[in-house]
Design an enzyme around this catalytic site. Structure first.
Site, PDB file in Angstrom:
ATOM      1  CG  HIS A 148      26.264 -20.340   5.357  1.00 24.26           C
ATOM      2  ND1 HIS A 148      26.471 -20.247   3.996  1.00 24.26           N
ATOM      3  CD2 HIS A 148      25.082 -19.728   5.584  1.00 24.26           C
ATOM      4  CE1 HIS A 148      25.454 -19.615   3.435  1.00 24.26           C
ATOM      5  NE2 HIS A 148      24.595 -19.288   4.381  1.00 24.26           N
ATOM      6  CG  ASN A 149      29.259 -21.576   1.484  1.00 22.01           C
ATOM      7  OD1 ASN A 149      28.635 -20.760   2.165  1.00 22.01           O
ATOM      8  ND2 ASN A 149      30.006 -21.215   0.469  1.00 22.01           N
TER       9      ASN A 149
ATOM     10  CB  SER B  94      26.419 -15.906   3.339  1.00 28.87           C
ATOM     11  OG  SER B  94      25.441 -16.642   2.632  1.00 28.87           O
TER      12      SER B  94
ATOM     13  CD  GLU C 182      24.472 -21.955  -0.255  1.00 25.71           C
ATOM     14  OE1 GLU C 182      24.775 -21.046   0.547  1.00 25.71           O
ATOM     15  OE2 GLU C 182      24.863 -21.962  -1.435  1.00 25.71           O
TER      16      GLU C 182
ATOM     17  CE  LYS D  30      29.499 -17.839   2.649  1.00 19.77           C
ATOM     18  NZ  LYS D  30      30.231 -17.716   1.458  1.00 19.77           N
TER      19      LYS D  30
HETATM   20  P1  NBP Z   1      35.986 -13.246  -8.252  1.00 18.76           P
HETATM   21  O1  NBP Z   1      36.107 -14.355  -7.279  1.00 18.76           O
HETATM   22  O2  NBP Z   1      35.463 -13.529  -9.607  1.00 18.76           O
HETATM   23  O3  NBP Z   1      37.417 -12.541  -8.386  1.00 18.76           O
HETATM   24  C1  NBP Z   1      37.584 -11.456  -9.254  1.00 18.76           C
HETATM   25  C2  NBP Z   1      38.338 -10.340  -8.572  1.00 18.76           C
HETATM   26  O4  NBP Z   1      39.609 -10.802  -8.109  1.00 18.76           O
HETATM   27  C3  NBP Z   1      38.626  -9.210  -9.534  1.00 18.76           C
HETATM   28  O5  NBP Z   1      38.516  -7.993  -8.832  1.00 18.76           O
HETATM   29  C4  NBP Z   1      40.054  -9.489  -9.939  1.00 18.76           C
HETATM   30  O6  NBP Z   1      40.746  -8.395 -10.441  1.00 18.76           O
HETATM   31  C5  NBP Z   1      40.611  -9.916  -8.625  1.00 18.76           C
HETATM   32  N1  NBP Z   1      41.939 -10.543  -8.712  1.00 18.76           N
HETATM   33  C6  NBP Z   1      42.315 -11.730  -9.197  1.00 18.76           C
HETATM   34 BR1  NBP Z   1      41.201 -12.920 -10.039  1.00 18.76          BR
HETATM   35  N2  NBP Z   1      43.609 -11.988  -9.062  1.00 18.76           N
HETATM   36  C7  NBP Z   1      44.101 -10.902  -8.454  1.00 18.76           C
HETATM   37  C8  NBP Z   1      45.407 -10.539  -8.040  1.00 18.76           C
HETATM   38  N3  NBP Z   1      46.410 -11.361  -8.185  1.00 18.76           N
HETATM   39  N4  NBP Z   1      45.571  -9.334  -7.461  1.00 18.76           N
HETATM   40  C9  NBP Z   1      44.538  -8.494  -7.304  1.00 18.76           C
HETATM   41  N5  NBP Z   1      43.266  -8.785  -7.670  1.00 18.76           N
HETATM   42  C10 NBP Z   1      43.065  -9.973  -8.244  1.00 18.76           C
HETATM   43  O7  NBP Z   1      35.110 -12.050  -7.616  1.00 18.76           O
HETATM   44  P2  NBP Z   1      33.707 -12.122  -6.848  1.00 18.76           P
HETATM   45  O8  NBP Z   1      32.742 -13.064  -7.505  1.00 18.76           O
HETATM   46  O9  NBP Z   1      33.314 -10.708  -6.641  1.00 18.76           O
HETATM   47  O10 NBP Z   1      34.064 -12.789  -5.431  1.00 18.76           O
HETATM   48  C11 NBP Z   1      35.014 -12.206  -4.544  1.00 18.76           C
HETATM   49  C12 NBP Z   1      35.177 -13.156  -3.358  1.00 18.76           C
HETATM   50  O11 NBP Z   1      33.902 -13.316  -2.703  1.00 18.76           O
HETATM   51  C13 NBP Z   1      35.621 -14.562  -3.754  1.00 18.76           C
HETATM   52  O12 NBP Z   1      36.443 -15.095  -2.757  1.00 18.76           O
HETATM   53  C14 NBP Z   1      34.331 -15.344  -3.797  1.00 18.76           C
HETATM   54  O13 NBP Z   1      34.520 -16.727  -3.588  1.00 18.76           O
HETATM   55  C15 NBP Z   1      33.573 -14.702  -2.645  1.00 18.76           C
HETATM   56  N6  NBP Z   1      32.117 -14.820  -2.718  1.00 18.76           N
HETATM   57  C16 NBP Z   1      31.474 -14.715  -3.890  1.00 18.76           C
HETATM   58  C17 NBP Z   1      30.086 -14.831  -3.920  1.00 18.76           C
HETATM   59  C18 NBP Z   1      29.336 -14.688  -5.213  1.00 18.76           C
HETATM   60  O14 NBP Z   1      28.110 -14.883  -5.180  1.00 18.76           O
HETATM   61  N7  NBP Z   1      29.995 -14.323  -6.315  1.00 18.76           N
HETATM   62  C19 NBP Z   1      29.382 -15.025  -2.747  1.00 18.76           C
HETATM   63  C20 NBP Z   1      30.063 -15.090  -1.548  1.00 18.76           C
HETATM   64  C21 NBP Z   1      31.442 -14.990  -1.544  1.00 18.76           C
HETATM   65  P3  NBP Z   1      40.791  -8.119 -12.036  1.00 18.76           P
HETATM   66  O15 NBP Z   1      39.515  -7.412 -12.351  1.00 18.76           O
HETATM   67  O16 NBP Z   1      41.962  -7.275 -12.224  1.00 18.76           O
HETATM   68  O17 NBP Z   1      40.894  -9.448 -12.721  1.00 18.76           O
END
Ligand code: NBP
Length: 468
Positions: A185-186, A128, A189, A182
């Site tokens: 937590h959300n 988080s 939130e 988690k």
């Molecule tokens: P995203 O949730 O936007 O996912 C994008 C990533 O997933 C890219 O690296 C993409 O690769 C990869 N991907 C996908 Br889509 N399909 C794939 C596949 N079949 N094989 C391999 N890679 C694949 O990224 P994020 O916002 O960095 O979040 C990552 C995780 O963390 C998620 O579960 C999210 O819910 C969680 N999270 C996010 C936040 C936040 O604030 N953003 C906070 C807390 C937790 P590509 O580049 O090749 O498309």
């Protein structure tokens, strides 16, 4: 060349931030992303001596010291399974896979079980704090094999936020425990943000507060018992100027909120567990209602509004809203932690609630002074069933419930929707033993379906032959 100590798979916002955080802490990190442009971008924009890019998963695996450790940071759902499928033929028994995304805990339970049978140690790891938290210190909630946690603890605890010198990362429990914590937590939130939004509506539409007064009020609240990250950024938001006009941006943002699903998961799970998290559900419903932009616009002129009432005196009203908000916040956290307690029993996790609260103290969105008080309550009594039964919080509810009721009445009279605050009042009243009308419901059930009832004056199960 020094071998990599962990491989991060998925280098979007969260993955790259965590990888760079690890690199900053001296760990040699291998990074891999399905689309190579993303890896190139990280390399170009954030070159780091401890970050080694890989364009081939096999090479990433071969670069690692053993036992190998991988942090998957891809979109939750199918992509996580796809990455695991790709990794499996390349890794060996004893290697570890951490899923740091927002995976549904049931998926984590399934993956952990499947991988355990293959000798792979799987950790559903809640992270988080968004991008900034991931980059400079998130709150981390790992769940999985307790013995193996020792292998990943040095990395996770080094990169986690620190609260009073303690890392905001602790082993939560087996299989899905980390992702469950988690999720809750959300959910909390959602409720916390909704309550703050309702306090804003009251101050603005009942109290007539300007943005400047709102900013000053929230800044002042951030000095006391409500001190928290969310209250702090709320104060800043009311001062933030728009890029297109010379006014405050908040008034130009559409009154329609998004949601990614973790609040809904918490709410659905609570029904499964038979736990009342009505304030989290109310927060989800409030976002759902907010999305009906066109219908709300159309209906605005079709229904009567309550007759205008004089605005309350600002200083006294501000105090009431603060006290009401604090009281409702106690109820929201009591609901969230009660859900954790039921789940811990149901899934056999043996969660340490004081520990859970302590890792929320920094790095995450709900970080607040309040969490120190929650930690203390559970340290005093690890078997505490509901936070409101702790003397500190009981006193808080007793001191603040009158204000909560008063601001609720004001909101109802002025036609201001306060779904989370009204649920807080209903929850507190039902909790403190007021009749909830279930005697009548049992009578109806027995009358139409012979469902039987229990009596107040004698033991046993009864059915009445209804004579009308
Ligand atoms: P995203 O949730 O936007 O996912 C994008 C990533 O997933 C890219 O690296 C993409 O690769 C990869 N991907 C996908 Br889509 N399909 C794939 C596949 N079949 N094989 C391999 N890679 C694949 O990224 P994020 O916002 O960095 O979040 C990552 C995780 O963390 C998620 O579960 C999210 O819910 C969680 N999270 C996010 C936040 C936040 O604030 N953003 C906070 C807390 C937790 P590509 O580049 O090749 O498309």
């Amino acid at each position: 060349m020094r071998r990599t100590e962990i491989g991060v798979i998925g280098l979007a916002v969260m993955g790259r931030s965590l990888a760079l955080n690890m690199a900053d802490h001296g760990f040699k990190v291998g990074g891999y992303n399905r689309s190579r442009e993303v890896t190139d971008e990280v390399l170009r924009e954030h070159p780091h001596e401890n970050f080694v890019p890989f364009y081939d998963m096999k090479e990433l695996v071969e670069s690692q010291e053993r036992p190998r450790k991988f942090m998957i940071m891809v979109k939750a759902g199918k992509p996580v399974d796809m990455v695991i499928e790709q990794l499996l033929p390349l890794i060996d028994e004893g290697d570890m896979i951490l899923d740091g995304g927002n995976s549904f805990f049931e998926d984590t339970r399934r993956r952990e079980k499947n991988l355990r049978e293959k000798g792979i140690l799987y950790f559903g790891t809640g992270v988080s704090g968004g991008e900034k938290g991931a980059r400079f210190g998130p709150s981390i909630m790992p769940g999985g094999d307790k013995e193996a946690y020792g292998h990943i603890a040095p990395i996770l605890e080094a990169i986690a936020a620190k609260a009073q010198g303690e890392p905001c990362c602790a082993y939560m429990g087996p299989d899905g425990a980390g992702h469950y914590v988690k999720m809750v937590h959300n959910g909390i939130e959602y409720a916390d943000m909704q309550l703050i939004a309702e306090a804003y509506l009251l101050l603005k539409y009942a109290g007539g507060f300007t943005n400047e007064e709102l900013a000053d009020t929230f800044a002042e609240w951030n000095e006391g018992e409500l001190k928290s990250y969310l209250i702090e950024i709320t104060a800043g938001i009311f001062r933030e100027k728009d890029d297109f006009t010379d006014k405050e941006l908040v008034d130009y943002i559409l009154d329609s909120a998004g949601q990614k699903g973790t609040g809904r998961w918490t709410s659905l799970e609570s029904l499964k567990q038979g736990v009342n998290v009505s304030m989290i559900t109310a927060a989800c419903n409030a976002r759902i209602m907010s999305n009906r932009i066109e219908e709300r616009k159309t209906a605005r002129d079709l229904f009567d509004s309550p007759k205008p009432k004089p605005a309350p005196e600002k200083t006294a009203f501000k105090k009431q809203v603060r006290e009401g908000l604090y009281t409702a916040k106690i109820a929201a956290y009591a609901q969230g932690f009660e859900l954790l307690s039921h789940a811990s029993g149901e899934y056999g996790w043996d969660l340490d609630y004081g520990r859970v609260a302590s890792i929320f103290r920094a790095g995450c969105i709900i970080q607040a002074q309040f969490l120190d008080d929650i930690t203390r309550a559970f340290e005093k009594n690890g078997a505490l069933k509901n936070l409101m039964m702790d003397s500190f919080f009981m006193d808080g509810v007793n001191r603040g419930q009158r204000s909560l009721r008063d601001i609720m009445c004001m909101g109802i009279q002025k036609g201001i929707p306060l779904p989370a605050m009204s649920q807080a009042v209903a929850y507190i009243d039902a909790f403190r033993g007021m009749p909830v009308g279930a005697n009548l419901i049992q009578a109806q059930r027995d009358c139409f379906g012979a469902h039987t009832y229990e009596r107040t004056d004698r033991g046993g199960i009864f059915h009445h032959d209804w004579r009308f």
